[in-house]
Write an enzyme that holds these catalytic residues in place. Structure first.
Site, short mmCIF file in Angstrom:
data_model
loop_
_atom_site.label_atom_id
_atom_site.label_comp_id
_atom_site.label_asym_id
_atom_site.label_seq_id
_atom_site.Cartn_x
_atom_site.Cartn_y
_atom_site.Cartn_z
N ASP A 268 0.82 -1.22 0.00
CA ASP A 268 0.00 0.00 0.00
C ASP A 268 0.85 1.26 0.00
O ASP A 268 1.05 1.90 1.03
CB ASP A 268 -0.95 -0.02 1.20
CG ASP A 268 -1.95 -1.16 1.08
OD1 ASP A 268 -2.65 -1.20 0.06
OD2 ASP A 268 -1.98 -2.02 1.98
N GLY B 35 11.35 -1.40 6.14
CA GLY B 35 12.59 -1.56 5.38
C GLY B 35 12.77 -0.37 4.46
O GLY B 35 12.07 0.65 4.60
N ASP B 36 13.65 -0.50 3.50
CA ASP B 36 13.99 0.64 2.63
C ASP B 36 12.75 1.19 1.90
O ASP B 36 12.57 2.41 1.84
CB ASP B 36 15.05 0.21 1.61
CG ASP B 36 15.69 1.40 0.94
OD1 ASP B 36 16.40 2.16 1.63
OD2 ASP B 36 15.46 1.60 -0.27
N ASP C 67 16.32 -9.37 6.08
CA ASP C 67 17.38 -9.45 5.06
C ASP C 67 18.69 -8.79 5.51
O ASP C 67 19.74 -9.06 4.93
CB ASP C 67 16.92 -8.78 3.76
CG ASP C 67 15.63 -9.38 3.22
OD1 ASP C 67 15.34 -10.53 3.57
OD2 ASP C 67 14.94 -8.69 2.46
N ARG D 115 22.42 -38.05 0.75
CA ARG D 115 21.80 -37.16 -0.24
C ARG D 115 22.46 -35.78 -0.28
O ARG D 115 23.17 -35.40 0.65
CB ARG D 115 20.33 -36.93 0.11
CG ARG D 115 19.43 -38.03 -0.31
CD ARG D 115 18.03 -37.77 0.19
NE ARG D 115 17.08 -38.73 -0.38
CZ ARG D 115 15.88 -38.94 0.10
NH1 ARG D 115 15.46 -38.30 1.17
NH2 ARG D 115 15.08 -39.81 -0.49
N MET E 273 15.66 -16.86 2.24
CA MET E 273 15.30 -15.50 1.78
C MET E 273 16.51 -14.56 1.82
O MET E 273 17.62 -14.99 2.11
CB MET E 273 14.18 -14.96 2.65
CG MET E 273 12.83 -15.55 2.32
SD MET E 273 11.55 -14.75 3.30
CE MET E 273 10.09 -15.30 2.44
N ARG F 177 16.45 -11.59 -0.53
CA ARG F 177 16.39 -10.77 -1.75
C ARG F 177 17.73 -10.70 -2.45
O ARG F 177 18.31 -11.70 -2.76
CB ARG F 177 15.90 -9.36 -1.42
CG ARG F 177 14.42 -9.20 -1.53
CD ARG F 177 14.08 -7.74 -1.50
NE ARG F 177 13.00 -7.48 -0.60
CZ ARG F 177 11.72 -7.57 -0.93
NH1 ARG F 177 11.36 -7.92 -2.14
NH2 ARG F 177 10.79 -7.32 -0.03
N GLN G 74 10.93 -18.20 7.93
CA GLN G 74 12.04 -17.34 8.39
C GLN G 74 11.55 -16.01 8.96
O GLN G 74 12.27 -15.31 9.64
CB GLN G 74 13.01 -17.06 7.24
CG GLN G 74 13.71 -18.29 6.74
CD GLN G 74 14.23 -18.13 5.32
OE1 GLN G 74 15.36 -17.75 5.12
NE2 GLN G 74 13.40 -18.43 4.33
N ARG G 75 10.33 -15.63 8.61
CA ARG G 75 9.82 -14.34 9.08
C ARG G 75 8.98 -14.47 10.34
O ARG G 75 8.57 -13.46 10.92
CB ARG G 75 8.98 -13.70 7.97
CG ARG G 75 9.78 -13.23 6.79
CD ARG G 75 9.45 -11.80 6.43
NE ARG G 75 8.07 -11.58 6.16
CZ ARG G 75 7.53 -11.38 4.96
NH1 ARG G 75 8.31 -11.39 3.89
NH2 ARG G 75 6.26 -11.15 4.82
O1 F6P Z 1 12.30 -8.46 2.64
C1 F6P Z 1 11.86 -9.52 3.40
C2 F6P Z 1 11.45 -10.68 2.53
O2 F6P Z 1 11.06 -11.75 3.37
C3 F6P Z 1 12.50 -11.15 1.53
O3 F6P Z 1 13.54 -11.90 2.11
C4 F6P Z 1 11.65 -11.92 0.55
O4 F6P Z 1 12.26 -11.95 -0.70
C5 F6P Z 1 10.38 -11.12 0.52
O5 F6P Z 1 10.33 -10.35 1.71
C6 F6P Z 1 9.11 -11.94 0.40
O6 F6P Z 1 8.02 -11.10 0.28
P1 F6P Z 1 6.51 -11.57 0.36
O7 F6P Z 1 6.15 -11.66 1.80
O8 F6P Z 1 5.76 -10.49 -0.35
O9 F6P Z 1 6.42 -12.91 -0.31
#
Ligand code: F6P
Length: 359
Positions: free
Chosen positions: A74, A113-114, A138, A173, A180, A182, A285-286
């Site tokens: 947004d 973030g940025d 990131d 294996r 993640m 970016r 990871q988030r």
């Molecule tokens: O910037 C954080 C991040 O988790 C990145 O590592 C990843 O590429 C992106 O956001 C994923 O975004 P979305 O939640 O829109 O899939």
């Protein structure tokens, strides 16, 4: 003061710790009122706000996500709406300004973030008082040594690598883990070191698949019949392109990366005849509870941001420098991506301990 708070962009562990610190610092130190804004800038476009008092933030420190909700699409200066005629974008930034005043805000603390901080910075020209707090798993913002969320994300990947090691070894294996980050390889390189990966592929160092095969055979020659590989989502083969999984209209950063892990696993299986599997850790990871490091950094950022507001130091963000929290002008902080330094100690450590970058 009446301080508005919003969390924009992708979420990350530690956001609730910042919100809590802002409310507590406002309450104990300055007798402020804090107003929570829902879902990033969307909350100021649709005027969805509510007071944040001490009881509302009680017990939220260990919770992942953000109690305010977040949005990474947004952008009020380029607001995407879907109607019968398809998608249109409009500039609704004046509505944000109106709602800032309707809520009688003296200042807006933007945690992002940025992309989100860039939007926030543009509101300075429209007369709003803005303070930024940097966040992203990131860790790719040059203006600060570390962003909160990163440490927790790395911990999650290390945990996964520990688990994948055992099954990789049992089945002889190749295990590829896509992470993640970016365009920066921080999560991959840090978790690869901490999780004992044998090969780490990052966007900063294009890889050569034959070099990866060589490393796998070197291990095999020593009787190690399994290999664990961490691949950053932005990693590319030399001369190749990043794999874009989807594009998100209306987001400051429209490209979403993903798919390189599966590609690497498929190629390696063909070239080595060793079974390969790919695990994409994705949004795991988030999520989850923030690490102690992230909670502490987030709390320090939150308190420092409120102090900046009271000093009238707007158009700044808080940043970590040499163990201290310092103000940093947004104009200097923005659009400077921090990628893994090819001469830095992470890269040296990887090379000196025999981990391959596939180059
Ligand atoms: O910037 C954080 C991040 O988790 C990145 O590592 C990843 O590429 C992106 O956001 C994923 O975004 P979305 O939640 O829109 O899939």
């Amino acid at each position: 003061m009446r301080i508005g708070v919003l969390t924009g962009g992708g979420d990350c562990p530690g956001l609730n710790a910042v919100i809590r610190a802002i409310v507590r610092t406002g309450y104990y130190e300055y007798h402020d009122e804090v107003i929570g804004i829902r879902d990033g800038f969307a909350g100021l476009i649709r005027n969805r706000t509510h007071p944040l008092d001490m009881n509302r933030v009680s017990g939220i420190m260990p919770r992942g996500g953000t109690i305010l909700g977040a949005s990474n699409r947004d952008n009020p200066f380029d607001y995407a709406e879907h109607g019968n005629g398809g998608m249109t974008t409009t500039d609704v930034s004046d509505t944000v300004v109106e709602n800032y005043h309707k809520n009688k805000l003296d200042c807006l603390i933007v945690i992002g973030g940025d992309g989100t901080l860039d939007i926030a910075h543009k509101f300075i020209a429209k007369g709003l008082n803005i303070i930024g707090i940097p966040k992203t798993i990131d860790n790719d913002l040059n203006a600060t040594e570390v962003t909160f969320g990163f440490d927790t994300a790395v911990g999650t990947v290390v945990d996964a690598l520990d688990k994948l090691h055992t099954t990789a070894e049992s089945h002889h294996r190749i295990m590829v883990v896509e992470v993640m980050g970016r365009y920066a390889g921080w999560i991959a390189v840090a978790s690869g070191i901490g999780g004992g990966a044998h090969i780490i592929l990052i966007p900063e160092i294009p890889f050569d698949i034959d070099k990866i095969v060589q490393k796998i055979y070197e291990r095999k020659g020593r009787g190690r019949h399994f290999t664990v590989i961490v691949v950053a989502e932005g990693a590319t083969p030399a001369g190749g392109e990043m794999i874009v999984k989807r594009t998100v209209e209306g987001a400051p950063e429209t490209m979403r990366l993903g798919g390189i892990g599966e590609q690497v696993a498929t190629e390696l299986e063909k070239l080595t005849n060793i079974e390969a599997r790919c695990t994409v850790l994705g949004h795991i990871q988030r999520g989850g509870t923030p690490s102690a490091f992230d909670r502490i950094l987030a709390t320090r950022y939150g308190s420092a941001a409120v102090a900046l507001a009271h000093e009238g130091k707007f158009d700044h963000m808080v940043a970590l420098h040499s163990a201290d929290i310092v103000p940093m002008p947004l104009s200097e902080a923005l659009h400077k991506m921090k990628r893994v330094d090819l001469n830095g100690s992470h890269i040296k450590t990887v090379r000196m301990t025999g981990i391959s970058f596939g180059d």
